[in-house]
Design an enzyme around this catalytic site. Sequence first.
Site, PDB file in Angstrom:
ATOM      1  CB  ALA A  70       1.940  -9.586  -0.461  1.00 22.43           C
ATOM      2  N   GLY A 115      -2.726 -12.890  -0.614  1.00 19.46           N
ATOM      3  CA  GLY A 115      -2.545 -13.071   0.820  1.00 19.46           C
ATOM      4  C   GLY A 115      -3.758 -12.647   1.609  1.00 19.46           C
ATOM      5  CD  GLU A 118      -1.976 -17.173   0.161  1.00 21.02           C
ATOM      6  OE1 GLU A 118      -1.437 -16.044   0.087  1.00 21.02           O
ATOM      7  OE2 GLU A 118      -1.378 -18.212  -0.143  1.00 21.02           O
ATOM      8  CD  GLU A 138      -1.380 -15.292  -4.328  1.00 18.08           C
ATOM      9  OE1 GLU A 138      -2.281 -15.687  -5.095  1.00 18.08           O
ATOM     10  OE2 GLU A 138      -1.560 -15.114  -3.121  1.00 18.08           O
TER      11      GLU A 138
HETATM   12  C1  LIG Z   1      -1.282 -20.095   7.023  1.00 15.23           C
HETATM   13  C2  LIG Z   1       0.170 -20.295   7.381  1.00 15.23           C
HETATM   14  C3  LIG Z   1       1.047 -20.171   6.159  1.00 15.23           C
HETATM   15  C4  LIG Z   1       2.508 -20.222   6.501  1.00 15.23           C
HETATM   16  C5  LIG Z   1       3.343 -19.439   5.477  1.00 15.23           C
HETATM   17  C6  LIG Z   1       2.965 -17.980   5.464  1.00 15.23           C
HETATM   18  C7  LIG Z   1       3.971 -17.120   4.712  1.00 15.23           C
HETATM   19  C8  LIG Z   1       3.441 -15.697   4.633  1.00 15.23           C
HETATM   20  C9  LIG Z   1       4.118 -14.884   3.571  1.00 15.23           C
HETATM   21  C10 LIG Z   1       3.266 -14.774   2.329  1.00 15.23           C
HETATM   22  C11 LIG Z   1       2.172 -13.695   2.454  1.00 15.23           C
HETATM   23  C12 LIG Z   1       1.147 -13.833   1.376  1.00 15.23           C
HETATM   24  C13 LIG Z   1       1.750 -13.671   0.005  1.00 15.23           C
HETATM   25  C14 LIG Z   1       0.690 -13.782  -1.077  1.00 15.23           C
HETATM   26  O1  LIG Z   1       0.503 -15.149  -1.412  1.00 15.23           O
HETATM   27  C15 LIG Z   1       1.146 -12.997  -2.299  1.00 15.23           C
HETATM   28  C16 LIG Z   1       0.238 -11.882  -2.668  1.00 15.23           C
HETATM   29  O2  LIG Z   1      -0.699 -11.545  -1.983  1.00 15.23           O
HETATM   30  S1  LIG Z   1       0.619 -11.088  -4.139  1.00 15.23           S
HETATM   31  C17 LIG Z   1      -0.567  -9.763  -4.219  1.00 15.23           C
HETATM   32  C18 LIG Z   1      -1.914 -10.277  -4.599  1.00 15.23           C
HETATM   33  N1  LIG Z   1      -2.871  -9.184  -4.695  1.00 15.23           N
HETATM   34  C19 LIG Z   1      -3.197  -8.575  -5.865  1.00 15.23           C
HETATM   35  O3  LIG Z   1      -2.673  -8.918  -6.898  1.00 15.23           O
HETATM   36  C20 LIG Z   1      -4.232  -7.483  -5.802  1.00 15.23           C
HETATM   37  C21 LIG Z   1      -3.589  -6.148  -6.200  1.00 15.23           C
HETATM   38  N2  LIG Z   1      -4.588  -5.070  -6.212  1.00 15.23           N
HETATM   39  C22 LIG Z   1      -5.507  -4.964  -7.221  1.00 15.23           C
HETATM   40  O4  LIG Z   1      -5.594  -5.765  -8.124  1.00 15.23           O
HETATM   41  C23 LIG Z   1      -6.458  -3.794  -7.145  1.00 15.23           C
HETATM   42  O5  LIG Z   1      -5.890  -2.818  -6.276  1.00 15.23           O
HETATM   43  C24 LIG Z   1      -7.834  -4.192  -6.587  1.00 15.23           C
HETATM   44  C25 LIG Z   1      -7.717  -4.877  -5.253  1.00 15.23           C
HETATM   45  C26 LIG Z   1      -8.540  -5.092  -7.597  1.00 15.23           C
HETATM   46  C27 LIG Z   1      -8.651  -2.896  -6.376  1.00 15.23           C
HETATM   47  O6  LIG Z   1      -8.630  -2.146  -7.592  1.00 15.23           O
HETATM   48  P1  LIG Z   1      -9.245  -0.678  -7.557  1.00 15.23           P
HETATM   49  O7  LIG Z   1     -10.600  -0.703  -6.966  1.00 15.23           O
HETATM   50  O8  LIG Z   1      -9.027  -0.115  -8.931  1.00 15.23           O
HETATM   51  O9  LIG Z   1      -8.343   0.137  -6.537  1.00 15.23           O
HETATM   52  P2  LIG Z   1      -6.801   0.546  -6.733  1.00 15.23           P
HETATM   53  O10 LIG Z   1      -6.087  -0.479  -7.537  1.00 15.23           O
HETATM   54  O11 LIG Z   1      -6.723   1.976  -7.153  1.00 15.23           O
HETATM   55  O12 LIG Z   1      -6.255   0.408  -5.226  1.00 15.23           O
HETATM   56  C28 LIG Z   1      -6.566   1.383  -4.231  1.00 15.23           C
HETATM   57  C29 LIG Z   1      -5.263   1.718  -3.535  1.00 15.23           C
HETATM   58  O13 LIG Z   1      -4.808   0.529  -2.844  1.00 15.23           O
HETATM   59  C30 LIG Z   1      -3.525   0.169  -3.326  1.00 15.23           C
HETATM   60  N3  LIG Z   1      -3.359  -1.280  -3.368  1.00 15.23           N
HETATM   61  C31 LIG Z   1      -4.278  -2.173  -3.756  1.00 15.23           C
HETATM   62  N4  LIG Z   1      -3.781  -3.433  -3.681  1.00 15.23           N
HETATM   63  C32 LIG Z   1      -2.508  -3.293  -3.218  1.00 15.23           C
HETATM   64  C33 LIG Z   1      -1.472  -4.222  -2.911  1.00 15.23           C
HETATM   65  N5  LIG Z   1      -1.627  -5.566  -3.020  1.00 15.23           N
HETATM   66  N6  LIG Z   1      -0.278  -3.739  -2.485  1.00 15.23           N
HETATM   67  C34 LIG Z   1      -0.110  -2.400  -2.329  1.00 15.23           C
HETATM   68  N7  LIG Z   1      -1.049  -1.447  -2.573  1.00 15.23           N
HETATM   69  C35 LIG Z   1      -2.239  -1.925  -3.023  1.00 15.23           C
HETATM   70  C36 LIG Z   1      -3.449   0.774  -4.710  1.00 15.23           C
HETATM   71  O14 LIG Z   1      -2.112   0.942  -5.096  1.00 15.23           O
HETATM   72  C37 LIG Z   1      -4.176   2.085  -4.508  1.00 15.23           C
HETATM   73  O15 LIG Z   1      -3.325   2.981  -3.843  1.00 15.23           O
HETATM   74  P3  LIG Z   1      -2.896   4.358  -4.550  1.00 15.23           P
HETATM   75  O16 LIG Z   1      -2.151   3.939  -5.790  1.00 15.23           O
HETATM   76  O17 LIG Z   1      -4.195   5.078  -4.875  1.00 15.23           O
HETATM   77  O18 LIG Z   1      -2.049   5.066  -3.554  1.00 15.23           O
END
Ligand SMILES: CCCCCCCCCCCCC[C@H](O)CC(=O)SCCNC(=O)CCNC(=O)[C@H](O)C(C)(C)COP(=O)(O)OP(=O)(O)OC[C@H]1O[C@@H](n2cnc3c(N)ncnc32)[C@H](O)[C@@H]1OP(=O)(O)O
Length: 267
Positions: A70, A115, A118, A138
């Site tokens: 997400a 997500g 997922e 999450e």
């Molecule tokens: C099947 C039927 C089901 C019915 C119900 C469905 C309901 C649907 C609604 C729910 C949807 C799903 C919800 C989900 O369960 C909740 C989540 O997903 S919570 C988020 C989980 N993800 C994370 O925690 C990962 C976050 N990111 C990181 O940890 C790191 O970015 C990385 C992936 C490990 C990569 O690290 P690096 O290589 O160091 O790169 P950067 O961190 O610099 O990232 C590059 C660039 O991308 C941007 N970015 C990365 N991840 C996200 C993100 N999740 N959201 C927004 N932006 C992200 C990051 O900010 C960088 O951008 P910049 O800052 O350079 O502009």
Amino acid sequence: MDERRYGEWVAVRVDGHVAELLLDRPEAMNAISTELARGVTAACGELAVHGGVRAVVISSTQARAFCAGADLKERNGLSDEEFGRHRAVLRAAFTGVLDLPVPAVAAVEGFALGGGYELALSCDLIVADPTAVVGLPEVTVGVIPGGGGTQLLPRRVGAARAAELIFTGRRVAADEAHALGLVDELTERGGAREAALALAARMAAHSPIGLRAAKRALRTGSGLPLAAGLEVEDAAWRTVAFSPDRKEGVAAFNEKRAPRWAKPPIA
Ligand SMILES: CCCCCCCCCCCCC[C@H](O)CC(=O)SCCNC(=O)CCNC(=O)[C@H](O)C(C)(C)COP(=O)(O)OP(=O)(O)OC[C@H]1O[C@@H](n2cnc3c(N)ncnc32)[C@H](O)[C@@H]1OP(=O)(O)O
């Protein structure tokens, strides 16, 4: 091959009987924003009724991430009311993937987290390369897997392993992910998309009515008591047994030729 875009971040390419849904937001690692989710929903809606598509691959246009979950930036500024509306939009997207009526394969290279994993779990099969890193982090960001992970993961790997991964939020590298059954196939580096498309093409060579009926039986029967599941199978069997595909399949075998399948009726 024709290509169509669904909003800024999603594209679909159809080549023969295989459709590829491409997540194309590389600057944010395909983070699932409201806009990207709307694109996925629209794409899945059209693929579900595209009579010529017999298998779908979901992939990323860049190798660093399949999908990082997400959009934590977009979420950061949402009120509770806005967050509720945002979830409804994402729910439509995830349900659209889960309910694709044909076999769906996720091609995972790089990160598939939260997500993002997922979305892959919502497919029938997950093909990964050695750069894949999957997980449900999450709880580390104050939520729980809300894209089906608490239900789909135990069905894939069992309750205890799902609990360990969800409670720890840990990331799992490709080799361990394959050993645990978190992904189904491990390719050479950079090979997941090609392998997923090849797998989809193998499946798409078969009866379109049969593929849809088999998916219905697999999905609807999952988790049911055996007797009820067998009734689900019987109902699915009947939709194929008295269809043009069965007649064509038997005729092709006896005439020692490849079947010429007709377009399936779209429910
Ligand atoms: C099947 C039927 C089901 C019915 C119900 C469905 C309901 C649907 C609604 C729910 C949807 C799903 C919800 C989900 O369960 C909740 C989540 O997903 S919570 C988020 C989980 N993800 C994370 O925690 C990962 C976050 N990111 C990181 O940890 C790191 O970015 C990385 C992936 C490990 C990569 O690290 P690096 O290589 O160091 O790169 P950067 O961190 O610099 O990232 C590059 C660039 O991308 C941007 N970015 C990365 N991840 C996200 C993100 N999740 N959201 C927004 N932006 C992200 C990051 O900010 C960088 O951008 P910049 O800052 O350079 O502009």
